[in-house]
Scaffold this active site. Structure first.
Site, mmCIF file in Angstrom:
data_model
loop_
_atom_site.group_PDB
_atom_site.id
_atom_site.type_symbol
_atom_site.label_atom_id
_atom_site.label_comp_id
_atom_site.label_asym_id
_atom_site.label_seq_id
_atom_site.Cartn_x
_atom_site.Cartn_y
_atom_site.Cartn_z
ATOM 1 N N ASP A 147 0.811 -1.212 0.000
ATOM 2 C CA ASP A 147 0.000 0.000 0.000
ATOM 3 C C ASP A 147 0.852 1.273 0.000
ATOM 4 O O ASP A 147 1.816 1.367 0.746
ATOM 5 C CB ASP A 147 -0.905 -0.021 1.238
ATOM 6 C CG ASP A 147 -2.044 0.973 1.135
ATOM 7 O OD1 ASP A 147 -2.253 1.524 0.032
ATOM 8 O OD2 ASP A 147 -2.726 1.190 2.152
ATOM 9 N N HIS A 148 0.458 2.198 -0.828
ATOM 10 C CA HIS A 148 1.134 3.493 -0.905
ATOM 11 C C HIS A 148 2.644 3.358 -1.077
ATOM 12 O O HIS A 148 3.428 3.994 -0.371
ATOM 13 C CB HIS A 148 0.803 4.350 0.331
ATOM 14 C CG HIS A 148 -0.472 5.118 0.142
ATOM 15 N ND1 HIS A 148 -0.531 6.236 -0.631
ATOM 16 C CD2 HIS A 148 -1.723 4.889 0.579
ATOM 17 C CE1 HIS A 148 -1.781 6.677 -0.655
ATOM 18 N NE2 HIS A 148 -2.524 5.875 0.060
ATOM 19 N N GLU A 242 -2.861 -0.222 -8.672
ATOM 20 C CA GLU A 242 -3.714 0.895 -8.263
ATOM 21 C C GLU A 242 -2.923 2.194 -8.352
ATOM 22 O O GLU A 242 -1.797 2.287 -7.869
ATOM 23 C CB GLU A 242 -4.230 0.712 -6.830
ATOM 24 C CG GLU A 242 -4.950 1.964 -6.315
ATOM 25 C CD GLU A 242 -5.901 1.726 -5.153
ATOM 26 O OE1 GLU A 242 -6.656 0.731 -5.189
ATOM 27 O OE2 GLU A 242 -5.882 2.532 -4.215
ATOM 28 N N LYS A 284 -8.398 10.214 9.594
ATOM 29 C CA LYS A 284 -8.296 8.807 9.994
ATOM 30 C C LYS A 284 -9.282 8.429 11.103
ATOM 31 O O LYS A 284 -9.391 9.112 12.102
ATOM 32 C CB LYS A 284 -6.879 8.514 10.488
ATOM 33 C CG LYS A 284 -5.777 8.931 9.538
ATOM 34 C CD LYS A 284 -5.664 7.997 8.365
ATOM 35 C CE LYS A 284 -4.533 8.427 7.433
ATOM 36 N NZ LYS A 284 -4.451 7.610 6.239
ATOM 37 N N HIS A 316 -9.809 5.703 -0.329
ATOM 38 C CA HIS A 316 -8.823 5.510 0.751
ATOM 39 C C HIS A 316 -9.308 6.155 2.047
ATOM 40 O O HIS A 316 -10.230 6.941 2.043
ATOM 41 C CB HIS A 316 -7.487 6.150 0.368
ATOM 42 C CG HIS A 316 -6.747 5.389 -0.688
ATOM 43 N ND1 HIS A 316 -5.430 5.617 -0.983
ATOM 44 C CD2 HIS A 316 -7.150 4.380 -1.503
ATOM 45 C CE1 HIS A 316 -5.050 4.792 -1.950
ATOM 46 N NE2 HIS A 316 -6.077 4.049 -2.284
HETATM 47 ZN ZN ZN Z 1 -4.334 7.071 0.130
#
Ligand code: ZN
Length: 460
Positions: A147-148, A242, A284, A316
Site C-alpha cells: 500500500d502506498h 492501483e 483517519k 482511501h
Molecule cells: Zn491514500
C-alpha cells in the site's frame, strides 16, 4: 508431571496426495503437522510425520501446497475491501466478516510507514494471514496490497513475496509549484484541444487551453512515473495496479482524473483501480467531514470516468466514513474498492478499554503525552481538550471513548508510540480476549459493508 496440551484446529485439516496437513496449538504455540515428511516443511520428525514451526519458509511451503493460503487478485471482483491487519491479530475476525458478506477482502495491506511504526516486515504480515487462513479453512481468496508504495525497491520487495496488488503513491511526482514557462507537449495538445469526451449519459468533458496547461503541468511527471513502474514491474506480474493520486492538498477535479486516466491508457498502462482525492476531509478513523451533497455530485462523475475507462474507484482512508458509503455504493453501481486500516486498530483498543481499565488508563495518558509528537505525521484537526478527563470516567464508560471523534483520533495517531511502549501487555490481552475482538470486528467492519450495500451471503 503435566501433560502437553494440544488443541487441533479442526478446520485446518487438509489432504494432499495421500497425506494430511493440519495446524494445532501445542502449549500456546502454533505448529504445522504433516503426515508426509517429504512435502517440504522443515521441522522435527515425530511418530506420525513432521511437526514444523510457523516460520516464513514453512509458510512458503503452505502457500505452494494449498494455493488458497496465498494471496490472489481480488480487485477483479465488483466489491473489494481492504482491511489492514496492522497488528497481526485481526485476520480471524476479518475472515468471519468476509465469510458472511459478499465482498472480497484484501487481508494483507500495509504501507511502509505502517511497517516501520509496528516494526513488522512484509514477510511477517503475509505469513500471519497465510497461517490464519489455513487455520480457519477460509477458501474464498484474499488480496495482498503493497500500500502506498513510492519506490522501485519497495515494489520489488512486495512483488517478490507474491503480493497481488501494488498501490503506487504518485504524490511525490505531482507538481504543486506553478511554472509560468511550462509548455504543453505538442502531442498532448493534439489529443485534447477542441475535443469533447462523452463519458456517460451525455456527461461531456472538454479542456480549454488554460486548464490543459495547468493539468499537464501538475500531472505529467506522475503519469510518466506510473507508466515507467508499470512497464518495468507490473506488466506481466500477477498483481493488480492501483494509481493513487489522493495524497495531495487539493481535490482531484473530474478533468484532472480524466486526464490522468486517459494519458495512462495512452501509454499502455493497465490498472485496476484509481484513488482520486475527493472533496471534503477523510481524516483517519472518523466519519467524513465536509459537504455531503457536493461529495455526492463529485463521486458520481468520478465513477462515470472510471466506468468509461473500465477500472474501479478506490476510496482511501475509508475507516468509519459511514455518512458517504451509501453514495459510494450508488455512484459506482456497487463496483468499488474501499480501504480501511486505522479502525481495525481502534477496535482492538476498544477491547483493551473494556477488558483492562487500568492498562487502558495508562495508555490513554501516555497517548496524550505523545500527541503533539504524533501529530507531525498526520493531518487531523483533533481538539484534545474535548476528550473527557479519564480520571473522572468510570471503568465501564471507558469503551465509550471510542464513540467520540477526538479520543478515537488521539488513540489512532499515536499507535506507533503505544505499541512501542505497551507491546507485550497488549498482545497478551488480545490473545486472551480474541473472541471479543473478532465480535467487535464483525460488528464494526460489518457496518461498513452494510452501508456500502454489500449483501450477506446466504447461510446454508
Ligand atoms: Zn491514500
Amino acid at each position: 508431571m503435566k501433560g502437553v496440551i494440544i488443541i487441533k484446529y479442526e478446520k485446518s485439516v487438509a489432504a494432499i496426495g495421500g497425506a494430511t496437513v493440519y495446524m494445532a496449538n501445542e502449549d500456546g504455540q502454533d505448529y504445522i503437522y504433516s503426515t508426509d515428511k517429504t512435502l517440504g516443511f522443515k521441522g522435527v520428525s515425530t511418530e506420525y510425520g513432521i511437526k514444523a514451526e510457523c516460520n516464513h519458509e514453512n509458510a512458503n511451503v503452505l502457500r505452494r501446497l494449498f494455493p488458497y493460503t496465498a494471496p490472489s487478485r481480488v480487485l477483479q471482483h465488483d466489491k473489494s475491501f481492504g482491511v489492514g491487519d496492522r497488528l497481526g491479530v485481526a485476520a480471524v475476525g476479518h475472515i468471519k466478516v468476509f465469510e458472511r458478506y459478499d465482498a472480497y477482502p484484501v487481508l494483507v495491506q500495509q504501507s511502509i510507514r505502517e511497517l516501520n511504526l509496528t516494526h513488522r516486515t512484509y514477510e511477517d504480515v503475509l505469513d500471519c494471514v497465510t497461517y490464519t487462513v489455513f487455520k480457519t479453512g477460509y477458501k474464498k481468496g484474499f488480496g495482498a496490497d503493497g500500500d502506498h508504495l513510492k519506490t522501485e525497491q519497495d515494489i520489488q520487495y512486495a512483488l517478490g513475496l507474491g503480493f497481488t496488488m501494488i498501490t503506487l503513491d504518485c504524490s511525490e511526482h505531482i507538481i504543486t509549484d506553478i511554472d509560468a514557462d511550462f509548455a504543453v507537449p505538442q502531442a498532448t495538445l493534439q489529443r485534447y484541444a477542441d475535443k469533447f469526451f462523452e463519458i456517460e449519459d451525455g456527461e461531456v468533458l472538454s479542456f480549454d487551453k488554460e486548464q490543459l496547461k495547468q493539468i499537464s503541468m501538475i500531472y505529467d511527471d506522475a503519469i510518466a512515473f506510473a507508466a515507467d513502474i508499470y512497464h518495468k514491474y507490473i506488466k506481466g506480474s500477477n498483481a493488480d495496479f492501483e494509481i493513487s493520486i489522493d495524497e495531495t492538498a487539493t481535490t482531484t477535479t473530474p478533468l484532472q482524473h480524466f486526464y490522468v486516466a486517459n494519458e495512462l491508457k495512452q501509454k499502455g498502462v493497465n490498472f485496476a483501480t484509481m484513488a482520486p482525492r475527493f472533496c471534503g476531509e477523510f481524516q483517519k478513523g472518523i466519519d467524513y467531514i465536509g459537504d455531503i451533497a457536493q461529495f455526492e455530485k463529485e463521486i458520481d462523475i468520478h465513477a462515470k470516468i472510471a466506468r468509461y475507462f473500465g477500472y474501479k474507484i478506490s476510496v482511501h482512508s475509508g475507516s468509519d466514513k459511514f455518512s458517504i458509503f451509501p453514495m459510494v455504493a450508488k455512484a459506482t453501481k456497487g463496483v468499488f474498492h474501499v480501504k480501511t486500516a486505522g479502525t481495525n486498530w481502534l477496535e482492538a483498543m476498544r477491547v483493551v478499554a473494556a477488558k483492562d481499565a487500568e492498562l487502558y488508563r495508562q495508555i490513554h495518558k501516555y497517548a496524550l503525552k505523545m500527541f503533539t509528537e504524533a501529530k507531525k505525521y498526520y493531518h487531523v484537526t483533533t481538539d484534545i481538550t474535548k476528550i473527557p478527563d479519564i480520571d473522572s470516567l468510570k471503568d465501564e464508560d471507558l469503551p465509550k471513548l471510542f464513540d467520540q471523534n477526538e479520543s478515537r483520533q488521539l488513540i489512532h495517531i499515536t499507535y506507533g508510540f503505544i505499541l512501542d511502549e505497551y507491546r507485550g501487555q497488549l498482545y497478551t490481552l488480545w490473545g486472551t480476549h480474541h473472541v471479543e475482538y473478532e465480535k467487535a470486528l464483525l460488528t464494526h467492519i460489518g457496518k461498513h459493508l452494510d452501508l456500502l450495500g454489500v449483501p450477506l451471503i446466504s447461510l446454508k
